[in-house]
Design an enzyme around this catalytic site. Structure first.
Site: not given
Lengths: 149, 562
Positions: B205-206, B257, B275, B318, B320
């Site tokens: 849910g980032g 995640w 992220n 972004d 991650d």
């Protein structure tokens, strides 16, 4: 100017009017009633020649078990495929029949259900079950309350 | 009229109207932590997400090998289209890794599906379907990456952030716990990891400005045992890397995640974090933003962070770092290898998190530099409001979540590479719970992209071989004792390469793109290679030129002719 409801533009909604079928999710809203044991119950019908669920939207006040009565008052055979944890639930609804389904839904959020025969789904027999409420306190984030839209 | 109604009876389970027996052999009862610890000693099974705790995605099986793989042929296909309207109808993807225990395969689909299959024939044995709200927040599609199996149970997360324990023989629910808040934008996509008596699950849910967390549940009861937040509260270690004033930390992202790896000697979960939020607007979160974009080592018993290494401090692209950390040994050192979205590979000492080596693994990196000591210099990033900025790699990364593999025989890493750029234009927005919180408009390049399966020597960082593709490689890699590397293309081809030189040896067109993780197992002495195919997910992020590729939903199992 945009018309936002069926009442403001009735010519657009219904079987074989502007469209061939009835645009989905345009119909009444019903509220499930909660019994003393916490179980909820509601009734959904198919009216004659409407090929639509009435109400189109059934509201549960929170997640849990819903005892649903389904009535087909139409002059044709339909069916119901309904969301439920574990497995979707299926019921044949021949002309002028009545049956039941027990559903378990978490929520919050909403779920579609339908009559998966022919193109009943496209003609209007697609409805929604809306579950209100919040997730359990222990599952929420440890942070201050945040602004919502 | 009411008394004249025909009695339609009670609704029945949709799955009861099928040919499946609704039961599977009780093979999962004997799967314990000790067996998972020694998973590679029973190569006929694939007992945990990566095949073993080390994350190598390596199987010693060698019946299918470089000499005979040209004869590989489909043994069975499991098709799994769905009925009715479901969340992410246009973005669902088949991203799972199947688990196999003594002839039974357990695999997840999108939208709450879990199946048990006969691993030798593909016959469906049982099915579980969790009802997922149509309006669940899903940044990147309706997807799930697999199950964990132990103690007679199958563990899975649902898109609406529930952790379920299912009876492995019937698919019926044993326990069901809520692990996240869907009203905050949280969801669940990863395969759980079993460690000792715990089920480990990370949150997703980032992109919605949540606060990432890793959770442990009791394997038998589902009781919640610990939660590890990946963004500290004010006053906690790492909080000095967030603004002192305001609530940037509370919306900071960092979601773990993707399934972590585990070192049993150190008792450390080695986990990647996501992220920071908002993804591209760093002005509202000055500082390094720990522990986002990091590899964190988490005590499996307590959930405490023992060490961390941040790959992209103050991320503005972004990037991650959720990609797996593959555990391996070299020159007597306990190491972890991580191929980051930012285009660099990091070799860490997994006892303390110190950097051993860093090297680029994709051709085009323009966002910044990382020198041999790990010093990061940002060069190109969204800074001025409304000013478009182009950079490589794009936000899906030089490698997305899909996994690399390590073969202990060749001592090489095999990496699916995406060489795609993007343009981000900063657009500051107010935070509102449950609404996407990116802080930019983003368009990923639709042309001028490439991909590869690339082999690297971790001792030097040198590329040993490369198989080039015209479009990005967006699926995990598998390597085997048969000197093979398997990888799928977005256009549907499933390949076998020679692990030592990259020579293409075999391919099969599966009819839909690959965005999953192949695995291998054997039943009664016959080796199978299985791969889910079903193109979807965040295609506009990792391969926008392939958005129109056919959707699919099939699991292929390949074997040599009997």
């Amino acid at each position: 100017m945009a018309a936002t409801t069926e009442n403001e533009a009735p010519e657009l909604f219904g079987q074989n009017k502007a469209t061939l079928g009835r645009m989905i999710s345009h119909g009444g809203v019903g509220y499930a009633e909660e019994g003393p044991d916490g179980r909820m119950h509601a009734t959904i019908r198919i009216e004659p020649d409407q090929i639509a669920w009435e109400p189109a939207i059934t509201v549960m006040p929170h997640g849990g078990d819903l005892d649903l009565t389904l009535i087909n008052d139409d002059l044709n055979t339909h069916c119901a495929l309904l969301p439920s944890n574990g497995d979707s639930q299926f019921l044949w609804l021949v002309n002028h029949s009545r049956g039941t389904a027990t559903l378990n839904l978490d929520g919050p959020g909403y779920y579609w259900f339908s009559s998966p025969t022919g193109n009943d789904e496209g003609r209007g027999l697609t409805g929604a079950i809306l579950v209100q409420g919040d997730v359990p306190e222990e599952a929420r984030l440890d942070r201050p309350p945040q602004p919502r839209p | 009229m009411t008394e004249q109604y025909v009695d339609a009876g009670r609704a029945v389970g949709w799955g009861s109207l099928s040919g499946m027996p609704h039961s599977a052999p009780q093979v999962a009862q004997s799967v314990t932590y000790d067996r998972i610890l020694r998973a590679r000693s029973e190569p006929y099974n694939w007992l945990t997400y990566y095949g073993a705790y080390d994350g190598q995605r390596y199987s010693p099986l060698d019946q299918i090998n470089a000499d005979n793989v040209r004869r590989l042929t489909p043994a069975w296909v499991f098709q799994c289209g769905s009925s009715g309207l479901h969340a992410g109808a246009s973005t669902y993807a088949f991203e799972s890794t199947p688990i196999v225990v003594d002839g039974v395969m357990y695999v997840t689909g999108w939208d709450g599906f879990v199946w048990a299959l006969d691993a030798a024939t593909g016959k469906e044995l049982w099915r579980h379907k969790h009802a997922v709200p149509f309006d669940t927040s899903l940044c990147c599609g309706n997807v799930n990456r697999g199950v964990a199996v132990a103690h007679g149970k199958v563990f899975v997360v649902s898109a609406n952030a529930h952790v379920l324990a299912l009876d492995a023989s019937t698919g019926q629910v044993v326990w069901d716990k809520t692990s996240g808040d869907v009203r905050a934008g949280e969801s669940g996509t990863q395969a759980p990891l079993i460690v000792k008596d715990k089920v480990i699950v990370g949150s997703a849910g980032g992109e919605f400005g949540v606060r990432g967390h890793l959770d442990a549940f009791d394997i038998e009861t589902g009781d919640h045992l610990w939660r590890c937040y990946t963004v500290p509260k004010p006053g906690e270690p790492g909080s000095e890397t967030w603004p002192k004033d305001g609530e940037a930390w509370a919306r900071g992202g960092g979601n773990p995640w993707l399934t972590g790896t585990y070192d049993p000697e150190l008792n450390l979960l080695i986990v990647g974090t996501g992220n920071p939020a908002p993804d591209f607007d760093g002005g509202v979160r000055e500082g390094d933003n720990l522990f986002t974009d990091s590899t964190i080592a988490v005590d499996a018993d307590t959930g405490e962070i023992r060490w961390h290494y941040q790959c992209t401090p103050h991320d503005l692209w972004d990037y991650d770092s959720i990609g797996e950390n593959i555990l391996f040994e070299q020159d007597g050192r306990k190491l972890a290898a991580h191929f980051d979205k930012n285009g660099y590979a990091f070799i860490l000492d997994r006892t303390n998190g110190q950097l051993v080596r860093v090297f680029p693994f994709v051709d085009r990196i323009t966002w910044g530099d990382i020198d041999a000591q790990g010093n990061v210099t940002a060069k190109v990033y969204p800074e001025k409001e409304g000013d478009p900025v182009h950079f490589w790699p794009g936000p899906a990364g030089a490698k997305e979540w899909t996994h690399a593999a390590y073969n202990p025989n060749t001592e090489l890493f095999y990496v699916p590479v995406q060489d795609v750029g993007a343009t981000a234009t900063r657009r500051r927005r107010e935070f509102k719970e449950g609404i996407p919180y990116w802080g930019a408009g983003v368009a990923v390049d639709g042309t001028d992209m490439a991909g590869s399966v690339s082999a690297f020597d971790p001792a030097t960082g040198n590329e040993v071989w490369r198989w080039r593709n015209e479009v990005p490689m967006c699926a995990s890699v598998l390597t085997t004792g048969g000197d093979l590397v398997f990888a799928g293309e977005p256009t549907g081809e499933f390949h076998a390469f020679n692990a030592r030189n990259g020579a293409p040896l075999w391919q099969f067109q599966c009819g839909s793109g690959h965005h999953s993780s192949p695995m291998t197992y054997s039943v009664d002495g016959r080796q199978f290679v299985a791969v889910p195919t079903g193109w979807g997910g965040w295609v506009e992020g990792f391969a926008p030129m392939m958005l129109g590729q056919t959707h699919g939903a099939a699991l292929f199992a390949f074997a040599l002719p009997e």
